[in-house]
Each structure stands twice: as structure tokens, then as C-alpha cells.
Enzyme design. Structure first.
Site: not given
Length: 423
Positions: A38, A413
Site C-alpha cells: 500500500h 468517485v
């Protein structure tokens, strides 16, 4: 409150959802795996971490490497040095390592590389890291755990290490024709690691149970999704451990507890690790890895495809989330039409739902059936309400909800926590 972040398909929880949950968490726990990368982003730059948990960059939070992990200590030491480079705290006061976590020994990495070479196949990321063989040694009860590093003088610990080295030497020399290990060198390596990590090692289960009694917010962070669970995923194309949120408290050192809340994430498209059946990849002639509007460099060894309803429904059943977030919707912007895999055709049979009899090898060679929905134009990453999305994007989300039989609680989004808009 105990919160588990859970991926419903191949990947772990989405980064934007993780960032949102980190804002209110006091303690962040990694309870399985040990090598999924990550990206930690700071004002001084960014770096891809494999061992250190998300959240360590936030002051005042404690991160835990839990019981179910296999820990690459050489990698962890490098990551701790990178934390110091970024001027971020990473000491025993905010990083706790479970005494039950398994040590990734150097010979596990070597075994992974030799096995792939002998098979004539290029090394995979997991084989280079050696985690498969470390978990195998754990099951064989010949692995060293972090707590053993504090007791290397015990005859039983030395005998276990000797037994493991002897077994590896038989494999290395007789199977692969390689050089044997030096037992004394392995002991020296363990002693060096013990001297460095002793302040970090503790009974993290006791620490977490006490924190839970005090009302602390504890976040269990998964590295992989439901379809990679060793028992319930697409076996044998799985990880070497349990990835489901139901195991989160157990693998963290709190077997008498269970999460109060499970936050599930679904990407708006399919993304899985290379290897094994991935029917969505052939659902379109387009190369989805190139078509999607994905930011930054993409990790190697991934494959992409349209949203896979049978796989998502299966993951939904396995994780049973209290909250469900659709992530990465912005990546589909600009596509003329967006396919969705609705089933798999195997001969004259159409598979709509997965179960223990219809998973893993049984998906090899199936042909996806898909339905196409209208695409949309324009960047939607700045939109902050569901009603503000293009009609086609809202129709796409509604189509997935109908196929899943479950409403999304939020839609992401963009990249940051502010990009999650309520449904």
C-alpha cells in the site's frame, strides 16, 4: 467499537474507505498476510509499504501487527528506516508486534525462488516473498514466532529451528541441487533481529482486549479480499490464510470478540491477482488495464475486467457487511459502454451464483455472459452528491444494486476520503 474493513472480491479494502475509517480509529490492526503493498503518502513524498499498517503516519494512533501475520523482518526494518526518513514516529509506543506472529525466515524466500525456477515458471511476487512456505512451516509447527526471538536460549526453540533447517537442507540439496543452509548463520540472524525488535514484541491480544474495554476505536484492516480466503475463496487460487472479516478478531489476538461493524468495499470493475480463473477478463475484447482511468503506477501482477456479479454476490455472502461502498466509479469515465458480467457459461449451463461446488478449478474455461450499459463522459471525481452524478453513472450503480440485491451505502468517485458520497 471493533470495525473490520473487508474487500468482497479479490482486493482488500479500498484506500479511500480506509482513509475515512482511519480518521476515527485509535488502533489499526493488520491481522493476516504480510506482503500486500500500500502507498503511504506524506508531504515529503510517498513510498510503497508491505508490512507497516496504514495509519502509522497519523500522530496518536497505535498500529498492531497481529497474530495471523507472517512478518518479513528485513523488510520491516527497512520500512521503519523509511518512516524516520519521512520524519514520522515508528517506535514501540505506536507499533506493537504480536508475539504469536510468524517470522519470515530467509530460507522461505529462497525456497520460493527455487521452486519457481524448478517449475520453469517466472517467479511471482508471492514466491519472491516466500510467504507460502512460511505459512506451510507454521502448519508443520516448525516455524519461529516473534515471541520465540525473545527466548532463543531455550533448548526447545533451538531444536525447532534446527529441525526446520535440517528439513530445508534436505529439500535444497536433494530436490533442487542447491547449497545447504548454515544453522549457525540462521541463529545469528535470529539473534540480530531479536536485539532490534525486542521492544516491539508483546501480547497484542491482551493489549487489544484492554483497549476494547476502554472503548477505543479498533480497525481491523484486511490485505486481501473474500475470494482469496484459504477456506472459502476460489481454492486453490487463494492466499495461504483466512481473509474474511469473520476471522479479523480471532487472527488479531481477540478470539472471544467479533467485529461490531463490517465495512465492505466493491470496486466498480474487477481487479484480481494474476493466476487462476478470472472470467471477467475475457468479457470484452478491450484491454481493461489500458482502458480504465487509473491514477499512478499500477502494481505488477494484476488483471482487470468488467464488474463480475457472480463473484461479487459470492463475496457479499461471505463477508456479510453492515455497510457497503462501491469504489472507483471514476475509473469508468470515458467508456462508450460499460459491460457487466452477469453469469458464466459452461457448456449448456449458465452459472449465476458461486458456491462450494462451483468455484476454483470449476471456473476454468467458462465463458462470461455480459450486459452492456451506456457509458458517460467527463471527470466525476469532484462531484460530492449522488444526485450530481451523470444519469448513466447512477444507472450503472442501480444496475449493480439490482444484481446484488443490496443497496450501496456510499459511492467513491476519487482517491481521498472526501470522495465517498452517500448513496
Amino acid at each position: 467499537m471493533l470495525t473490520a474493513l473487508a474487500g468482497l472480491t479479490w482486493g482488500g479494502g479500498a484506500e479511500s474507505v480506509m482513509e475515512r475509517l482511519l480518521e476515527t480509529s485509535d488502533i489499526i490492526v493488520r491481522y493476516q498476510g504480510g506482503g500486500a503493498p500500500h502507498t503511504l503518502r506524506t508531504e515529503d513524498g510517498s513510498y510503497r509499504f508491505r508490512v507497516l499498517p496504514e495509519g502509522l503516519k497519523y500522530p496518536g494512533k497505535v498500529c498492531v501487527l497481529g497474530d495471523g501475520m507472517v512478518i518479513d523482518l528485513d523488510c520491516l526494518r527497512h520500512e521503519l528506516s523509511m518512516m524516520r526518513y519521512f520524519h514520522l514516529p515508528a517506535g514501540p509506543e505506536n507499533l506493537r508486534i504480536s508475539a504469536r506472529a510468524v517470522v519470515l525466515m530467509p530460507f522461505s524466500i529462497r525456497e520460493g525462488m527455487l521452486a519457481r525456477q524448478a517449475s520453469g515458471q517466472p517467479p511471482t511476487e508471492s514466491s519472491r516473498q516466500g510467504f507460502i512456505y512460511a505459512y506451510a512451516d507454521k502448519a508443520l509447527r516448525q516455524a519461529l514466532r516473534m515471541g520465540d526471538l525473545l527466548h532463543l536460549g531455550l533448548p526447545a526453540v533451538r531444536q525447532r529451528l534446527r529441525r526446520c533447517v535440517d528439513q530445508k537442507n534436505a529439500v535444497f540439496t536433494k530436490v533442487y541441487g542447491d547449497q545447504p543452509l548454515d544453522y549457525k548463520e540462521m541463529v545469528r540472524w535470529c539473534e540480530e533481529q531479536a536485539a532490534f525488535f525486542a521492544p516491539y514484541i508483546c501480547d497484542t491480544g491482551r493489549f487489544l482486549a484492554g483497549a476494547a474495554e476502554e472503548g477505543k476505536e479498533i480497525l481491523f484492516a484486511s490485505q486481501f479480499g473474500a475470494l482469496l480466503d484459504l477456506d472459502y475463496g476460489l481454492y486453490p487460487y487463494t492466499s495461504s490464510f483466512n481473509t474474511l472479516a469473520g476471522f479479523a478478531a480471532v487472527r488479531s489476538g481477540m478470539p472471544g470478540h467479533r467485529p461490531d461493524r463490517i465495512v465492505g468495499t466493491l470496486p466498480a470493475y474487477s481487479v484480481g491477482v494474476a493466476g487462476g480463473p478470472f472470467p471477467a477478463q475475457s468479457a470484452s475484447a478491450e484491454d481493461w488495464g489500458e482502458m480504465l482511468s487509473l491514477p499512478g503506477d499500477r502494481p505488477p501482477g494484476l488483471q482487470y475486467g468488467p464488474f463480475d456479479l457472480p463473484a461479487a454476490r459470492y463475496g457479499l455472502r461471505l463477508q456479510h457487511p453492515d455497510t457497503l461502498v462501491l469504489c472507483g466509479l471514476e475509473a469508468l469515465s470515458g467508456l462508450r459502454s460499460v459491460p457487466v458480467v452477469t453469469g458464466y457459461r459452461a457448456g449448456d449451463t449458465v452459472i449465476r451464483d458461486l458456491d462450494a461446488l462451483l468455484a476454483g478449478d470449476r471456473l476454468d474455461g467458462v465463458r462470461p455472459e455480459s450486459e452492456r450499459l451506456p457509458g458517460w463522459e467527463g471527470d466525476i471525481s469532484g462531484i460530492r452528491s449522488f444526485s450530481g452524478l451523470p444519469q448513466e453513472a447512477k444507472r450503472y450503480a442501480a444496475f449493480l444494486e439490482e444484481g446484488l440485491g443490496r443497496r450501496f451505502d456510499g459511492v467513491s468517485v476519487g482517491e481521498g476520503p472526501e470522495s465517498i458520497i452517500p448513496r
